[in-house]
Design a protein around this motif. Structure first.
Motif, PDB file in Angstrom:
ATOM      1  N   VAL A  21       0.887  -1.172   0.000  1.00 29.76           N
ATOM      2  CA  VAL A  21       0.000   0.000   0.000  1.00 29.76           C
ATOM      3  C   VAL A  21       0.921   1.218   0.000  1.00 29.76           C
ATOM      4  O   VAL A  21       1.666   1.446   0.951  1.00 29.76           O
ATOM      5  CB  VAL A  21      -0.918   0.017   1.246  1.00 29.76           C
ATOM      6  N   TYR A  22       0.885   1.978  -1.088  1.00 30.82           N
ATOM      7  CA  TYR A  22       1.788   3.120  -1.230  1.00 30.82           C
ATOM      8  C   TYR A  22       1.243   4.361  -0.543  1.00 30.82           C
ATOM      9  O   TYR A  22       0.025   4.509  -0.370  1.00 30.82           O
ATOM     10  CB  TYR A  22       1.948   3.478  -2.721  1.00 30.82           C
ATOM     11  N   ASN A  23       2.138   5.278  -0.231  1.00 34.17           N
ATOM     12  CA  ASN A  23       1.746   6.671  -0.037  1.00 34.17           C
ATOM     13  C   ASN A  23       2.036   7.336  -1.388  1.00 34.17           C
ATOM     14  O   ASN A  23       3.193   7.596  -1.721  1.00 34.17           O
ATOM     15  CB  ASN A  23       2.591   7.313   1.073  1.00 34.17           C
ATOM     16  N   PRO A  24       1.013   7.607  -2.192  1.00 34.51           N
ATOM     17  CA  PRO A  24       1.256   8.085  -3.555  1.00 34.51           C
ATOM     18  C   PRO A  24       1.957   9.444  -3.604  1.00 34.51           C
ATOM     19  O   PRO A  24       2.593   9.783  -4.598  1.00 34.51           O
ATOM     20  CB  PRO A  24      -0.162   8.204  -4.148  1.00 34.51           C
ATOM     21  N   ALA A  25       1.868  10.205  -2.516  1.00 33.89           N
ATOM     22  CA  ALA A  25       2.498  11.528  -2.512  1.00 33.89           C
ATOM     23  C   ALA A  25       4.002  11.450  -2.250  1.00 33.89           C
ATOM     24  O   ALA A  25       4.734  12.395  -2.525  1.00 33.89           O
ATOM     25  CB  ALA A  25       1.837  12.409  -1.453  1.00 33.89           C
ATOM     26  N   THR A  26       4.479  10.308  -1.727  1.00 30.34           N
ATOM     27  CA  THR A  26       5.928  10.165  -1.503  1.00 30.34           C
ATOM     28  C   THR A  26       6.513   9.013  -2.318  1.00 30.34           C
ATOM     29  O   THR A  26       7.720   8.909  -2.499  1.00 30.34           O
ATOM     30  CB  THR A  26       6.231   9.874  -0.011  1.00 30.34           C
ATOM     31  N   GLY A  27       5.647   8.140  -2.774  1.00 29.92           N
ATOM     32  CA  GLY A  27       6.122   6.978  -3.525  1.00 29.92           C
ATOM     33  C   GLY A  27       6.553   5.826  -2.629  1.00 29.92           C
ATOM     34  O   GLY A  27       6.963   4.766  -3.102  1.00 29.92           O
ATOM     35  N   GLU A  28       6.483   6.034  -1.295  1.00 30.00           N
ATOM     36  CA  GLU A  28       6.946   4.974  -0.381  1.00 30.00           C
ATOM     37  C   GLU A  28       5.859   3.936  -0.135  1.00 30.00           C
ATOM     38  O   GLU A  28       4.659   4.261  -0.156  1.00 30.00           O
ATOM     39  CB  GLU A  28       7.307   5.571   0.980  1.00 30.00           C
ATOM     40  N   ILE A  29       6.300   2.710   0.163  1.00 29.56           N
ATOM     41  CA  ILE A  29       5.345   1.696   0.630  1.00 29.56           C
ATOM     42  C   ILE A  29       5.147   1.956   2.119  1.00 29.56           C
ATOM     43  O   ILE A  29       6.090   1.880   2.903  1.00 29.56           O
ATOM     44  CB  ILE A  29       5.884   0.267   0.382  1.00 29.56           C
ATOM     45  N   GLN A 357       9.362  13.522  -5.346  1.00 30.76           N
ATOM     46  CA  GLN A 357       8.985  12.130  -5.105  1.00 30.76           C
ATOM     47  C   GLN A 357       7.487  11.955  -5.311  1.00 30.76           C
ATOM     48  O   GLN A 357       6.746  12.923  -5.386  1.00 30.76           O
ATOM     49  CB  GLN A 357       9.359  11.732  -3.691  1.00 30.76           C
ATOM     50  N   GLY A 358       7.041  10.698  -5.368  1.00 32.70           N
ATOM     51  CA  GLY A 358       5.610  10.446  -5.515  1.00 32.70           C
ATOM     52  C   GLY A 358       5.237  10.238  -6.967  1.00 32.70           C
ATOM     53  O   GLY A 358       6.052  10.425  -7.873  1.00 32.70           O
ATOM     54  N   PHE A 359       3.970   9.837  -7.169  1.00 34.74           N
ATOM     55  CA  PHE A 359       3.526   9.430  -8.511  1.00 34.74           C
ATOM     56  C   PHE A 359       2.839  10.603  -9.211  1.00 34.74           C
ATOM     57  O   PHE A 359       1.669  10.527  -9.585  1.00 34.74           O
ATOM     58  CB  PHE A 359       2.595   8.220  -8.394  1.00 34.74           C
ATOM     59  N   PHE A 360       3.572  11.703  -9.377  1.00 34.28           N
ATOM     60  CA  PHE A 360       2.974  12.925  -9.923  1.00 34.28           C
ATOM     61  C   PHE A 360       3.204  13.032 -11.420  1.00 34.28           C
ATOM     62  O   PHE A 360       4.204  12.570 -11.955  1.00 34.28           O
ATOM     63  CB  PHE A 360       3.591  14.153  -9.248  1.00 34.28           C
ATOM     64  N   ILE A 361       2.252  13.710 -12.066  1.00 36.09           N
ATOM     65  CA  ILE A 361       2.411  14.122 -13.469  1.00 36.09           C
ATOM     66  C   ILE A 361       1.462  15.291 -13.666  1.00 36.09           C
ATOM     67  O   ILE A 361       0.416  15.375 -13.003  1.00 36.09           O
ATOM     68  CB  ILE A 361       2.098  12.954 -14.444  1.00 36.09           C
ATOM     69  N   GLY A 362       1.832  16.201 -14.546  1.00 35.84           N
ATOM     70  CA  GLY A 362       0.936  17.335 -14.811  1.00 35.84           C
ATOM     71  C   GLY A 362      -0.243  16.910 -15.664  1.00 35.84           C
ATOM     72  O   GLY A 362      -0.301  15.798 -16.188  1.00 35.84           O
ATOM     73  N   ALA A 363      -1.178  17.832 -15.823  1.00 40.25           N
ATOM     74  CA  ALA A 363      -2.348  17.564 -16.664  1.00 40.25           C
ATOM     75  C   ALA A 363      -1.978  17.775 -18.134  1.00 40.25           C
ATOM     76  O   ALA A 363      -1.130  18.602 -18.450  1.00 40.25           O
ATOM     77  CB  ALA A 363      -3.482  18.501 -16.269  1.00 40.25           C
ATOM     78  N   SER A 364      -2.610  17.000 -19.022  1.00 44.41           N
ATOM     79  CA  SER A 364      -2.290  17.076 -20.452  1.00 44.41           C
ATOM     80  C   SER A 364      -3.540  17.328 -21.280  1.00 44.41           C
ATOM     81  O   SER A 364      -4.644  16.914 -20.895  1.00 44.41           O
ATOM     82  CB  SER A 364      -1.660  15.765 -20.924  1.00 44.41           C
ATOM     83  N   LEU A 365      -3.333  17.980 -22.424  1.00 42.92           N
ATOM     84  CA  LEU A 365      -4.449  18.271 -23.340  1.00 42.92           C
ATOM     85  C   LEU A 365      -4.026  17.928 -24.766  1.00 42.92           C
ATOM     86  O   LEU A 365      -3.009  18.425 -25.260  1.00 42.92           O
ATOM     87  CB  LEU A 365      -4.804  19.767 -23.253  1.00 42.92           C
ATOM     88  N   PHE A 366      -4.798  17.052 -25.402  1.00 38.89           N
ATOM     89  CA  PHE A 366      -4.571  16.716 -26.813  1.00 38.89           C
ATOM     90  C   PHE A 366      -5.638  17.383 -27.665  1.00 38.89           C
ATOM     91  O   PHE A 366      -6.827  17.341 -27.322  1.00 38.89           O
ATOM     92  CB  PHE A 366      -4.743  15.201 -27.038  1.00 38.89           C
TER      93      PHE A 366
END
Ligand code: NAD
Length: 493
Positions: A21-29, A357-366
């Motif tokens: 179970v991750y902490n998605p904001a840090t990427g740690e389990i 750290q963490g599973f971040f990505i910006g928003a995208s527009l096609f």
């Protein structure tokens, strides 16, 4: 610690099978989740079976009282529940609270059990004969839920199952399991008898054991389409009652007469809220003509680039992390694929400034997406919005209707005739008119069409209650009125 919840209490698991179970904001389990063993599954089934025996004969006001207590405890513990969701899912605290409130609506509906379960009675259907219909529980019902709404979706299921007289086994997502345990604690604090609700953690193995178990009568599933189809086929083949809700690709049409400022603001929130991880997120916009597409892009581009990216606990955050590294990789894959397919990447979320750290990505527009592209056909489940330009309304309508998914759709227009025509003809289960995320209120029902839903009855509302109950019809006559029995089929004359 993450445990099972069996027979009214948290039960420390001896299982050796676990998942991260991750902490998605840090990427740690941050924790591991134990997957229920076959012994734990049997214990939960037995507890539910025993609970059903007595619960199914309790008075209906007694069941309503349980829901009323549960509602009060949920309100009292809203912040604690939201914090658990944010810590394991990654969504913002305010969004987590809003999702719990949408779940609470179904608990409130269930508080009206005496009214909801009121039967139909016809007197004097024949001389001295009355006829009435009642709905009774099925037995043990199972709910399998996805990671993106760890509290709301279970709350769309078991309140109605329980007031109908059933016992319930909840199998939450292994990605964010903690909310399921607090929900169960609160139901018991509200006064549920032991075994009425059991929580079993796990993945496919636990799901398959539950949906094929001979004592399970009904299966409610929410998740991706591939799994929904597997659950539907497997559980139906075992003679269970099944509703299985799958993935989505929700379209929003913008007509030339729409209020563009309003539409752009609505689309921004509906496409990128919860970082695009909502089954009712808008992931496709169809503009009628080029002029609106250009005007929309002019509004959306700077707004997207300025979305604050950060941890769900930071009150400034609008775009939290994705839930897992796998989801992050999937979104990056589709961004690269869209470029290969010839779509125009107006905003590239890979270039956004993100926490280290963490599973971040910006928003995208096609822009310049076409119906043949895979980024249009497939569910991405991240902060990616595709714009398609249709030459006219009929073409746009046909694209929405022909898409394999049919969960939700929206139209922005000031023209009542077009709005009415769209609502009547579109091949999608839930429609919004100037409303981007048309999730129905609790006393209507929720459900998509085509590959977004397998089964006949929708979730919550009247259909939800129907799903968790079966009809019994009683014809009664008292001896005083006996006039002899005929070998011919009785008539009402
Ligand atoms: P998922 O299908 O991966 O998992 C859903 C549940 O099924 C989880 O409890 C998981 O443990 C279990 N599961 C996973 N693989 C399984 C397998 N092979 N066999 C049996 N069980 C399995 O979905 P997710 O990633 O948790 O959630 C996101 C998906 O759910 C998206 O596709 C989204 O559109 C969909 N969703 C749909 C609705 C809706 O109402 N239609 C609502 C929310 C989410």
């Amino acid at each position: 610690m993450i445990t099972q919840h069996i027979n009214g209490e948290r039960s420390r698991s001896k299982s050796t099978e676990t998942g991260p179970v991750y902490n998605p904001a840090t990427g740690e389990i941050q924790q591991t989740v134990p997957f229920a063993s076959s012994e734990e599954i049997e214990r939960a089934i037995n507890a539910a079976e025993q609970a059903f025996e007595s619960w199914s004969s309790t008075s209906i006001p007694h069941r309503a009282k349980l829901m009323f207590n549960f509602k009060q405890l949920l309100e009292k513990n809203l912040d604690a529940l939201a914090r658990l969701i944010t810590a394991e899912h990654g969504k913002t605290l305010e969004d987590a609270k809003a999702s719990i409130r949408r779940g609470l609506e179904v608990v409130e509906l269930a508080c009206g059990a005496p009214n909801l379960l009121k039967s139909q009675y016809s007197r004097s259907v024949a001389s001295g004969v009355d006829c009435y219909s009642i709905r009774q529980g099925l037995g043990i019902c199972v709910g399998i839920t996805p990671f993106n709404f760890p509290a709301m979706i279970p709350l769309w299921m078991y309140p109605l199952a329980l007031i109908a007289g059933n016992a319930f086994i909840h199998k939450p997502s292994e990605k964010d399991p903690s909310a399921s345990l607090l929900l169960a604690d609160l139901l018991y604090e509200a006064g549920a008898p032991p075994g009425l609700l059991n929580v079993l953690q796990g993945d496919k193995t636990v799901v398959d054991a539950l949906i094929t178990h001979p004592k399970v009568k009904a299966v409610s599933f929410v998740g991706s389409t591939a799994v929904a189809e597997h659950i539907y086929q497997t559980a139906c083949a075992q003679g269970k009652r099944v509703q299985a809700f799958g993935g989505a690709k929700n379209h929003c049409l913008i007509m030339p007469d729409a209020d563009l400022n309003d539409a752009a603001a609505a689309i921004l929130a509906a496409a990128y809220g919860s970082t695009g991880q909502r089954c009712m997120a808008i992931s496709v916009v169809i503009t009628i003509g080029d002029a609106i597409a250009e005007a929309l892009i002019t509004q959306l581009k700077p707004a997207i680039e300025n979305l604050y990216i950060g941890s769900g606990e930071n009150p400034k955050t609008l775009l939290g992390p994705l839930n897992t590294p796998e989801l992050l990789a999937k979104v990056k894959y589709y961004l690269a694929l869209g470029e290969q397919e010839g779509a125009k990447l107006i905003v590239d979320g890979r270039k956004a400034k993100i926490p280290e750290q963490g599973f971040f990505i910006g928003a995208s527009l096609f822009d310049a997406v076409t119906p043949k592209m895979r980024i249009y056909q497939e569910e991405i489940f991240g902060p990616v919005l595709c714009i398609l330009r249709a030459p006219d309304y009929e073409t746009a309508l046909s694209w929405v209707s022909q898409h394999p998914y049919g969960n939700g759709t929206a139209i922005f227009t000031r023209n009542g005739e077009i709005a009415h025509d769209f609502a009547e003809r579109v091949q999608v289960g839930m429609v919004g008119i100037n409303i981007p995320i048309p999730v129905p209120v609790a006393y209507h029902s929720f459900g998509g069409w085509k590959r977004s839903m397998f089964g006949d009855l929708d979730m919550y509302g009247a259909e939800g209650l129907q799903f968790y109950s079966r009809l019994k019809t009683v014809s009664s006559r008292w001896p005083k009125h006996t006039q002899g029995h005929s070998f011919n089929l009785p008539t009402n004359l």
